[in-house]
Design an enzyme around this catalytic site. Sequence first.
Site, mmCIF file in Angstrom:
data_model
loop_
_atom_site.group_PDB
_atom_site.id
_atom_site.type_symbol
_atom_site.label_atom_id
_atom_site.label_comp_id
_atom_site.label_asym_id
_atom_site.label_seq_id
_atom_site.Cartn_x
_atom_site.Cartn_y
_atom_site.Cartn_z
ATOM 1 N N GLU A 113 15.866 56.149 29.160
ATOM 2 C CA GLU A 113 16.845 57.007 28.464
ATOM 3 C C GLU A 113 16.096 58.190 27.854
ATOM 4 O OE1 GLU A 113 19.573 59.054 27.123
ATOM 5 O OE2 GLU A 113 20.252 57.218 28.114
ATOM 6 N N ASP A 140 12.146 61.286 30.516
ATOM 7 C CA ASP A 140 12.923 61.835 31.615
ATOM 8 C C ASP A 140 12.834 60.900 32.819
ATOM 9 O OD1 ASP A 140 12.777 63.604 34.282
ATOM 10 O OD2 ASP A 140 14.125 64.561 32.862
ATOM 11 N N ASP A 161 22.160 56.450 36.797
ATOM 12 C CA ASP A 161 23.420 56.631 36.056
ATOM 13 C C ASP A 161 23.182 57.664 34.961
ATOM 14 O OD1 ASP A 161 26.009 56.319 35.223
ATOM 15 O OD2 ASP A 161 25.675 54.427 34.182
#
Length: 302
Positions: A113, A140, A161
């Site tokens: 995340e 990243d 996602d």
Amino acid sequence: LALLLLLSAPSYAEDPPAGKVIAQANSLYHTIYVTDEADGLRCMRFSLVLPGRQSCVDPKDPQRVALQYGHAMLGALFLQPAPQRVLMIGLGGGSLSTAIRALYPDAVIDAVEIDPAVAKIAEQYFYFKPDPKQQVIIGDGRNIVRRAGLDKKTYDIVFLDAFDKRYIPAHMLTLEFIAEMKAVLAPGGVVAANTASGGALYAYESQAYAQVFGLFYNLKPEARIILAARDGLPPETTVKANAAKLAEKLKPLGVDVAKLLPLFISKPDWPADTPVLIDKYSPADLLNRQPALTPDKNEKKP
């Protein structure tokens, strides 16, 4: 590029207007809203105006995968039913990571995340619980994939996602990044990518996955889920057999195998001569070459 991403924003058929805001946080990347929605779900949003629920959970049944796109993402298990190492690019509220943990208690899950505020809210409001085998990596997603490749680390499933307010970050749409994901897949490994069922980038994105993986499954519950396998798609009989074995395990998560299987379509529905997005070639230039390409509505099941 900003105009391109606006034009490419997916239509969110399952997204009602934002509900009551119960929490809000600001970060370098977003204003993050936690909302209690009219349909009983608690959701994470990055905008109260633009469509798009980043993640949702049912407070009455946190184990259930609340959004239909999540069910389709779990279709990756029909191609790889025994994952031991899983990479999640984009944590959101952690619903997919939580689902994999429930299904495979011994699996190692790396959840990436970019925004530490999102990870904090996932724990505070969305019942996400890191553990020794389920770590959150702040960074990243593309950099993490590159590092995994350099370290010779492999995964059985990579879940992509990663949405911001409008769409997938541009550097995760290119041929090079898709090839980098394939490079970190173990034998039998699968990529499951949450993307859009139409828009200006549909054909370009599809072509890039096809060049890297060959034929892939193109599930469209509301958004679009790409399921691509490192070693090529398994036979349809294998997919159905794996689904049947997982049916009872998936029921507590709200996933209905009988409804999911008909979405497994692998027929290309974009022009065969579509160019691809690459790191050194702006997507905006591609849009200037030809109009937005729409999928063929007469697609057929394999």
